[in-house]
Scaffold this active site. Structure first.
Site, mmCIF file in Angstrom:
data_model
loop_
_atom_site.group_PDB
_atom_site.id
_atom_site.type_symbol
_atom_site.label_atom_id
_atom_site.label_comp_id
_atom_site.label_asym_id
_atom_site.label_seq_id
_atom_site.Cartn_x
_atom_site.Cartn_y
_atom_site.Cartn_z
ATOM 1 N N GLN A 195 0.829 -1.207 0.000
ATOM 2 C CA GLN A 195 0.000 0.000 0.000
ATOM 3 C C GLN A 195 0.865 1.260 0.000
ATOM 4 O O GLN A 195 0.400 2.337 -0.320
ATOM 5 C CB GLN A 195 -0.923 0.002 1.228
ATOM 6 C CG GLN A 195 -2.023 -1.043 1.153
ATOM 7 C CD GLN A 195 -2.965 -1.005 2.340
ATOM 8 O OE1 GLN A 195 -3.163 -2.011 2.986
ATOM 9 N NE2 GLN A 195 -3.560 0.135 2.633
ATOM 10 N N ARG A 212 -9.459 -0.300 7.159
ATOM 11 C CA ARG A 212 -10.374 0.628 6.487
ATOM 12 C C ARG A 212 -10.808 1.745 7.438
ATOM 13 O O ARG A 212 -11.992 2.026 7.607
ATOM 14 C CB ARG A 212 -11.592 -0.109 5.951
ATOM 15 C CG ARG A 212 -12.198 0.664 4.783
ATOM 16 C CD ARG A 212 -13.311 -0.088 4.129
ATOM 17 N NE ARG A 212 -13.768 0.613 2.959
ATOM 18 C CZ ARG A 212 -14.182 0.009 1.863
ATOM 19 N NH1 ARG A 212 -14.165 -1.291 1.777
ATOM 20 N NH2 ARG A 212 -14.622 0.709 0.849
ATOM 21 N N CYS A 213 -9.829 2.312 8.095
ATOM 22 C CA CYS A 213 -10.119 3.478 8.924
ATOM 23 C C CYS A 213 -8.834 4.247 9.093
ATOM 24 O O CYS A 213 -7.770 3.776 8.747
ATOM 25 C CB CYS A 213 -10.704 3.083 10.266
ATOM 26 S SG CYS A 213 -9.543 2.915 11.620
#
Ligand code: CDP
Length: 806
Positions: free
Chosen positions: A237, A384-385
């Site tokens: 990522q 996902r935060c």
């Protein structure tokens, strides 16, 4: 003959710029099975690596015998910690300032920890040989309970830190203590609690879960001995961070490391950090002189790569008797597993957890977080935060519901009473965050009207009476959640990773024919970046989005960036893209002025061209200006039409949303049926409404999974009991509810195009909304708080405890 001259609006529509539901360009290859993932890579002479892993959660490693494994035909080498010590790589630094074993060095600290790395000609031979590595263990006492980690006599997890009283974030107060971190005003908060009319207090646990991307973590390392260069393909990522950290660890000069992240099948925070598989593959390639591929299987992914949450939050709220909040405080134990490999901005050991005052106007607040070591896998990523924001949103949203229950108020009414008002923005929270913009009351009102909230409550009242009369065995829950996120890390004054400021970048090159390429330091894992960045450029430069190629993930070609996680791509690289466009546009304006023989100031922008003010027929389109930039620039001007921008945002962005869930629960089976789920999101300026809707659907589905079933569970001996998809709940289309999406638009005042992030909002807001709905269903029976996950068994058990089964 068609002599219609397109209007500005028609020309704008053709560009497919911001606001357009442009179809995802990357899907052309994805839906045809032509994506290019790490495991698609096949290099001549490539070898395959696999791990021998520990069956124990805590044990001394007395001996490792690799001879039988090494003797298996096809095996090329077997690495252990002893081999790695010869190149000083038995341990590696973590992003959180801790160190972590690459391969077990004297001890194993959690089940499935990496013990040996077998390299073979074939993936299956590697797996067979990994089973032949003989390890003698001496079992040690295990602790998987974070609340017992700092007890007297708790087993010492980290013997390497035995005499270290200072950790990466200050003093350690116990051998299993990682850090203490506090924010807010303790004295003022305690004083407000002392004189409060009403207080609530609840231990709210956000269980350990896992991002579980469909594509597991994997890499291919190829070291070229002649050139001294390493090429590393991987599911990264943050490719540039991997390059820098890789160079610091391996001592290979950074310019001789080429990191390439091809297509990625979901990341959700799982693919931010560095794993043993990467280090071992690199060493294996150096040792063997051949490329080495490592691909995790599902069990390895779920049980060893970065988990999320595992926050145990003692939440308290103080209020007046008519429901005005006066203070909040929260003491939290954070379970970091055996090593602190949490992926946070360096200065924030508990991430951005101090967003915990949420969307409400708390005059004072205080949080204290203690991180602890246990015999569990390391991690603590932002699934996902944005860095622990989901945990914070869950605690405050459950807390507000519990307060409403105590006050006998409707949860929505309590929220409306305490939401920060529009005229208070920019709003400085009790923790010092400056919320950039918001219109919370409009959002809440729209949500309540859209679901006809009043009627739902009336229906619930009737159902509750029917339940009490014994006419039904179903209870109805209405969950309300209002969340505020903090995304776009970050301003470099607040955020860095290992000293590298958290900016991000975009480099745009417009070619002579008016097409171009944009390269960025972010990396899409399915969010549709190739589609949406091109839309920003289309609107900013007046070139069709189809004419712009977007490229990420190659550290040789992309400008330096900190990667994609925490919904930072739009707030940071989206801004860099707009700013780079503006540099290009300024140059184009000078070229246009030269060509039209007017002063720069006599020109105005019209969708895709500069035209002379008052004489619109005298104009140069961006396509014409691109051509001119390569053959007709004003004297003294450099030719070409390119720009680069490194954007250091002045602040985070604060997206928000109002969610409402309606569900029915059969108290005899614990089975819940989600009747409606309405999600209103405000992410400022919307670049691609269709992609936003897709992001919301995906995030809500994950929220549904987390709230209603996901847990990485350990038994008392430290065995992971949920390490496969047989046991770990991953919702499919069969279980997933229908989503109703909606929006308001409150642009960010400091972002060049007014956009905030959105990708993570549904996970942040969805989890408390589901949990509030389940809790609300039982509230009329005197239940205050049922812990997540709300799977059928646990819901049945909660009903049983309430005496509903006779
Ligand atoms: O960092 P990440 O890509 O995960 O999150 P994001 O910035 O929230 O963006 C997710 C996707 O939604 C990207 O394709 C964005 O361009 C898109 N998006 C949008 O269309 N409008 C916004 N205001 C925010 C995001």
């Amino acid at each position: 003959m068609n002599d219609h001259t397109p209007t500005s609006a028609e020309r704008a529509a053709k560009l497919e710029g911001m606001g357009c539901k442009r179809k995802r360009v990357e899907d052309v290859r994805f839906v045809q099975g032509k994506g290019n993932y790490v495991d698609d890579l096949k290099l001549p002479g490539m070898l395959y690596g696999d791990f021998t892993r520990s069956p124990h959660a805590h044990a001394r490693v007395k001996s490792i015998d690799t001879s039988k494994a090494a003797a298996l035909p096809g095996v090329v080498a077997v690495l252990t910690a002893e081999t790695l010590k010869t190149v000083n790589l038995a341990w590696m630094p973590t992003l959180a300032g801790d160190v972590q074993m690459v391969l077990a060095d004297g001890k194993v600290l959690y089940q499935n920890q990496e013990v040996a790395f077998v390299i073979a000609e074939d993936r299956y031979v590697a797996a067979d040989a990994a089973d032949l590595v003989e390890v003698e263990y001496e079992a040690l006492p295990v602790n998987v309970d974070p609340l017992k980690a700092m007890a007297d006599g708790a087993p010492m997890i980290r013997e390497d830190l035995k005499d270290k009283t200072d950790g990466a974030h200050g003093k350690r107060k116990h051998h299993n203590h990682v850090f203490s971190w506090a924010a807010g005003d303790k004295a003022a908060t305690d004083a407000a609690f002392a004189k409060a009319d009403v207080t609530i207090r609840e231990l709210i646990v956000y269980p350990r879960c896992h991002p579980c991307p469909l594509e597991t973590c994997q890499c291919v390392a190829s070291f070229d001995k002649i050139r001294g260069e390493l090429t590393l393909w991987g599911t990264f990522q943050a490719p540039h961070v991997i390059r820098t950290v890789g160079s610091l660890i391996s001592k290979i000069p950074e310019h001789k490391i080429h990191v390439i992240a091809p297509d990625i099948g979901g990341g959700f925070g799982n693919k931010v950090g560095a794993y043993s598989g990467y280090i071992c593959s690199i060493v294996a390639s150096i040792v063997t002189g051949r490329p080495v591929k490592w691909v995790e299987d599902r069990i390895e992914n779920l049980s060893t790569t970065a988990f999320a949450r595992d926050f145990h939050m003692d939440m308290e709220i103080a209020a007046t008797k008519d429901g005005k909040v006066t203070a909040m405080r929260c003491y939290t134990i954070a379970d970091h597993g055996a090593f602190d490999a949490c992926a946070n901005a360096t200065k924030w050991p508990a991430g951005l957890f101090s967003i915990i005052s949420g969307s409400y106007d708390f005059p004072v607040a205080h949080v204290l977080v203690d991180g602890v070591y246990t015999n569990k896998a390391p991690g603590g990523v932002a699934y996902r935060c944005s860095f622990r924001v989901t945990e914070a949103a869950y605690a405050i949203e459950r807390g507000m519901d519990i307060l409403a229950q105590k006050l006998g108020m409707d949860p929505a009414e309590l929220r409306v009473k305490n939401l920060i008002r529009r005229e208070q923005f920019p709003y400085t929270s009790a923790f010092g965050w400056q919320y950039d913009s918001g219109d919370y009351h409009t959002a809440m009102q729209k949500a309540m009207e859209s679901v006809d909230y009043k009627t739902l409550r009336q229906e619930q009242k009737a159902k509750r009476e029917a339940f009490k009369r014994g006419e039904t065995r179903e209870v109805m829950g209405i969950g309300v959640a209002f969340f505020t996120e903090i995304v776009g890390a970050g301003p470099s004054r607040a955020c860095d990773i290992l000293g590298i400021a958290m900016f991000d970048s975009a480099e745009i090159r417009i070619h002579p024919t008016g097409t171009g390429i944009c390269r960025l330091g972010t990396k899409s894992q399915g969010q549709g970046h190739e589609t949406t960045y091109a839309q920003i450029i289309a609107t900013e430069l007046g070139l069709p989005a189809d004419n712009i190629m977007v490229e990420e993930g190659n550290t040789d070609t992309a400008p330096y960036g900190l990667g994609t996680y925490g919904s930072r791509s739009t707030p940071v690289s989206g801004a860099a893209t707009a700013m780079a466009c503006r540099k290009i546009k300024a140059k184009a304006q000078m070229i246009a002025a030269y060509m039209l023989e007017v002063h720069d100031d006599d020109l105005e922008w019209d969708v895709d061209r500069f035209r002379v003010k008052g004489a619109p027929e005298r104009a140069k389109t961006m396509t014409e200006l691109a051509w001119a930039a390569y053959h007709e620039v004003p004297p003294g001007m450099e030719p070409g039409l390119e720009a680069i921008n490194y954007y250091d945002p002045p602040n985070f962005t604060f997206p928000f949303g109002a969610y409402i869930c309606v569900l029915d629960i059969d108290v005899d089976t614990g089975v819940s049926k989600v009747r409606r789920f309405y999600a209103l999101d405000d992410c400022g300026t919307r670049i691609n409404p269709m992609i936003i809707e897709g992001q919301i659907h995906g995030g809500l589905t994950e929220a549904f999974g987390i709230a209603m079933g996901q847990e990485i569970h350990y038994d008392e001996d430290g065995n992971v009991t949920t390490a496969s998809l047989m046991d770990y709940f991953l919702p499919t289309a069969v279980e997933t509810p229908h989503w109703e999406t909606d929006w308001t638009t409150t642009p960010s005042p400091h972002h060049p195009i007014g956009a905030k992030g959105v990708g993570e909002s549904p996970n942040v807001g969805g989890v408390p909304c589901f949990s509030n709905a389940v809790n609300d269903a039982f509230a009329f029976l005197g239940s205050t708080h049922i812990q997540m996950p709300h799977d059928h068994w646990r819901v049945w058990t909660a009903a049983d405890k309430l005496g509903l089964h006779g």
